[in-house]
Motif scaffolding. Sequence first.
Motif, short mmCIF file in Angstrom:
data_model
loop_
_atom_site.label_atom_id
_atom_site.label_comp_id
_atom_site.label_asym_id
_atom_site.label_seq_id
_atom_site.Cartn_x
_atom_site.Cartn_y
_atom_site.Cartn_z
N GLU A 214 0.83 -1.21 0.00
CA GLU A 214 0.00 0.00 0.00
C GLU A 214 0.86 1.26 0.00
O GLU A 214 0.55 2.23 -0.68
N ARG A 215 1.95 1.21 0.77
CA ARG A 215 2.83 2.38 0.76
C ARG A 215 3.38 2.62 -0.64
O ARG A 215 3.47 3.75 -1.10
N LEU A 216 3.73 1.57 -1.34
CA LEU A 216 4.28 1.72 -2.68
C LEU A 216 3.24 2.27 -3.64
O LEU A 216 3.53 3.15 -4.46
N ARG A 217 2.00 1.75 -3.53
CA ARG A 217 0.93 2.29 -4.40
C ARG A 217 0.72 3.77 -4.13
O ARG A 217 0.55 4.58 -5.05
N MET A 218 0.70 4.14 -2.85
CA MET A 218 0.50 5.54 -2.47
C MET A 218 1.65 6.41 -3.00
O MET A 218 1.44 7.51 -3.53
N ARG A 219 2.86 5.88 -2.89
CA ARG A 219 4.03 6.62 -3.37
C ARG A 219 3.95 6.90 -4.87
O ARG A 219 4.25 8.00 -5.33
N LYS A 220 3.55 5.88 -5.62
CA LYS A 220 3.47 6.06 -7.08
C LYS A 220 2.42 7.10 -7.46
O LYS A 220 2.64 7.93 -8.35
N ARG A 221 1.27 7.05 -6.78
CA ARG A 221 0.24 8.06 -7.07
C ARG A 221 0.76 9.46 -6.77
O ARG A 221 0.53 10.40 -7.53
N ALA A 222 1.41 9.61 -5.63
CA ALA A 222 1.94 10.92 -5.25
C ALA A 222 2.98 11.40 -6.25
O ALA A 222 2.97 12.57 -6.68
N TYR A 223 3.88 10.51 -6.64
CA TYR A 223 4.96 10.90 -7.55
C TYR A 223 4.43 11.29 -8.93
O TYR A 223 4.84 12.29 -9.51
N ASP A 224 3.50 10.49 -9.44
CA ASP A 224 2.92 10.82 -10.75
C ASP A 224 2.21 12.17 -10.71
O ASP A 224 2.33 12.98 -11.63
N TYR A 225 1.46 12.40 -9.65
CA TYR A 225 0.74 13.67 -9.51
C TYR A 225 1.71 14.85 -9.44
O TYR A 225 1.44 15.93 -9.98
N SER A 226 2.85 14.65 -8.81
CA SER A 226 3.77 15.76 -8.56
C SER A 226 4.56 16.19 -9.79
O SER A 226 5.23 17.22 -9.77
N ARG A 227 4.48 15.43 -10.89
CA ARG A 227 5.27 15.83 -12.06
C ARG A 227 4.87 17.21 -12.57
O ARG A 227 5.68 17.94 -13.09
N ARG A 228 3.61 17.56 -12.43
CA ARG A 228 3.16 18.90 -12.83
C ARG A 228 3.71 19.98 -11.91
O ARG A 228 3.67 21.17 -12.24
N MET A 229 4.22 19.59 -10.75
CA MET A 229 4.71 20.53 -9.76
C MET A 229 6.22 20.76 -9.85
O MET A 229 6.76 21.60 -9.13
N VAL A 230 6.89 20.02 -10.70
CA VAL A 230 8.34 20.17 -10.84
C VAL A 230 8.64 21.60 -11.29
O VAL A 230 7.93 22.17 -12.14
N TRP A 231 9.68 22.20 -10.73
CA TRP A 231 9.95 23.62 -10.98
C TRP A 231 10.07 23.95 -12.46
O TRP A 231 9.71 25.05 -12.88
N LYS A 232 10.56 23.03 -13.26
CA LYS A 232 10.66 23.30 -14.69
C LYS A 232 9.28 23.64 -15.26
O LYS A 232 9.11 24.62 -16.00
N ASN A 233 8.29 22.83 -14.92
CA ASN A 233 6.93 23.07 -15.41
C ASN A 233 6.31 24.31 -14.76
O ASN A 233 5.62 25.09 -15.42
N VAL A 234 6.55 24.49 -13.48
CA VAL A 234 6.02 25.66 -12.78
C VAL A 234 6.61 26.94 -13.35
O VAL A 234 5.92 27.94 -13.57
N GLY A 235 7.92 26.93 -13.62
CA GLY A 235 8.56 28.10 -14.21
C GLY A 235 7.95 28.47 -15.55
O GLY A 235 7.73 29.65 -15.85
N GLU A 236 7.65 27.48 -16.37
CA GLU A 236 7.03 27.75 -17.68
C GLU A 236 5.64 28.35 -17.51
O GLU A 236 5.24 29.25 -18.26
N GLN A 237 4.89 27.88 -16.50
CA GLN A 237 3.57 28.44 -16.25
C GLN A 237 3.67 29.90 -15.77
O GLN A 237 2.87 30.74 -16.17
N TYR A 238 4.66 30.18 -14.93
CA TYR A 238 4.86 31.56 -14.48
C TYR A 238 5.23 32.47 -15.66
O TYR A 238 4.71 33.58 -15.78
N VAL A 239 6.11 32.01 -16.51
CA VAL A 239 6.52 32.83 -17.66
C VAL A 239 5.32 33.14 -18.54
O VAL A 239 5.16 34.28 -19.02
N LYS A 240 4.44 32.16 -18.75
CA LYS A 240 3.24 32.41 -19.55
C LYS A 240 2.36 33.48 -18.91
O LYS A 240 1.86 34.39 -19.59
N VAL A 241 2.18 33.41 -17.58
CA VAL A 241 1.37 34.43 -16.90
C VAL A 241 2.02 35.80 -17.02
O VAL A 241 1.35 36.81 -17.28
#
Length: 777
Positions: free
Chosen positions: A352-379
Amino acid sequence: MPPKSISVDKVAIIGTYLPQRCGIATFSSDLHTALRSASPETEVRVVAVRDGAAFYDYPPEVQFEIGKKSLPDYRATVDFLNRNAFDVVSLQHEFGIFGGRQGNYILRLLQDLRMPVVTTLHTVLEEPDADQRDVLSAIGELSDRVIVMSKRARSMLARVYGVPRSRIAVIPHGVPDMPFLDPSYHKERYGLAGRKVILTFGLISRGKGLESVIEAMPRIVAEHPDAVFVIAGETHPGVLAHEGNSYREELKSLAEKLGVDENVIFRNEFLDIKSLTELLTTADICVTPYLNPNQIVSGALSYALGAGKAIVSTPYSYAEEVLDEGRGRLVPFRDSAAIGEEIAGLLADDAERLRMRKRAYDYSRRMVWKNVGEQYVKVLRDVRRERGLRPRAFRMELEDVSLELPAPRLQHLSVLSDDTGILQHAKFTVPDRDHGYCTDDNARALIVAVMAQRSARGDQDLLQRLAGRYLGFLQHAFNPDTGRFRNFMTYDRRWLEDVGSEDSHGRALWALGYAANESPRLSDAAAALFDRALPVMTEIQPLRAVSFALIGLDAFLRRYSGSTPARRARAQLAERLHAPFKAAQRADWPWPEDTLTYANGVLPHALIAAGSRLEDAEMLDTGLRALRWLLDIQIDPKGHFVPVGNAGWMTVDGHRARFDQQPIEAQHMVDAVLEAYRVTGDERWVEEARRCLDWFLGRNDLGQPVCDASTGGCRDGLHADGVNQNQGAESTLAWLHSLLRLHQVQAVAVATTAPAEIRRRIDLPRLPAAGQGLAAE
């Protein structure tokens, strides 16, 4: 012509900054790196907010500092940001990092900035007190965009603070791009080998609810004797200043009392990103047992997601949103029994911990600074483009702008002029010698100097000297081998070409024709040069050059009406200008070009002048209709003049640039509508002249004066983010020319039997007495 792409060349981040130790400082530093990565061509600078008299050894990107409680520092920051013409400001807001009541000093800064502001809110309170509500609502009004890190924060911001949803963007909290590692990978390095690690981290304060986890440790240790609760982080600096480490000591005492002191480890240190991410990998479970249900963001929780950790948390707002869909487990606030049960159960269930970890990690890819920086630049790019389309007035509404017409002054004109002529450019109010001189500006200056002599009782000796210098420049600029004027001259008096632009030739003829008609002392010299320069106009085609020459011919022929070459040239050039207007068949675009560019008013001005002198009714009507259309498309619904911007112009297919607005556009419209008034006697044209002149005085998109009425200088244009503070020759001469033209109209109205209604509408002050106003100061 396609719309001009919007770039963001200079960004300023305002907030606390590393090495100051707080979450906002870390975020600001990470955001700086992300923006530089997402847009390498953008210069990103930092204005660091420091607490009290603390000194920090800031990195090079920190260009300015604000003492938290020093109101003069906020005012100085406005000057720094405006003077350096940043394109956008990115404000990091958290209650407590700015001075004043609930941080209201920051409002003193925001209200005077000329550029767009994008504010990132790190706290949005569900039940603010009156001061907190006022401050955050005002920030919402003064910001072009507000960024929050969760959908719930967006809803709360709109509902509680009245910020329009259209101005709220949701961009997640950034996290480093961390690998998905087994928790045992770094445990040995931190002395945790063979232990099941429960981790929390960040600055320590009472609101973190850490006592609930310690109270749960006996239950956890009973099932997992190898479990250890690691509390990593320093005491929050604000807490440390008021109560020292008392909370940390209370937690240690609680662990001892419960007999789990061997299973609770305190790491009293501020971790840099590398150390934090390594320590984070050691966690089997991360826990955020915070006590504030309305907390709308958590850096620690974001990092835990980014590392792909199994997470147990209390159900504060941010946790409920990001831990949905099985990405974590939620437990009630202050419920140590529930915390113990969830953690013990997860430590026993590897799958269960591993399943939870994978869900969290997949979700967090949108939060990686590279992606966040691109969103800020667009704004950032979006708000800069929007400011150009929908400008915001600064500090004053248009109806508050004083429209009293000042007396003309020549102080700045004299500063820009030397023994050679008038210099082209200025840095602020200081002449810029790097760019030297040009025929265009010396022609404009000759007109202004002669006009000033004819219009006012200023220092006539000064005006005569200036006019003589400008005419002397034109004489030297004329190249007898080509019959054309050279245009650009360096400061050390070297010509940069043998033949200047067609426009500069046309402008020189305008100035010479005007001086020949209006200046008794310079008339002969001006007329002689006019005669030598006129023949080449038969070869010149650009419509603006033709228009400049036609206006010069109109003035010249008022003095030398019998000049056959001049009369012939006027007829020929007038038809050359009129023909493409007649060919323009579209009723909604009665213009001879597919793009409205610069000095547009000069074309109908020349048609109206030539049509009236040649008694060509069709030509006159064409000019008047074109001028009316040109006015209509450049009047805002609020009633003020909005010249077509040069950052993309206006095209027949509907694209229009709102900025950058140039003073010469207002000047040429003043000239054109006053020519229409001369020909028709319709006093409504005088009102239009005032409308165009008022653009200089502050009745414009930004509610800011472009002219410097105290010196006679004029700033170099109106940008979406404020007024260009440089006061160069073209702008200064456009202002003086326009102002003097209105004074001429007033003098005629007062001196004749013109109806009182006309004089009332002009509403000009009396001209200065002898020795005042036009004299250099």
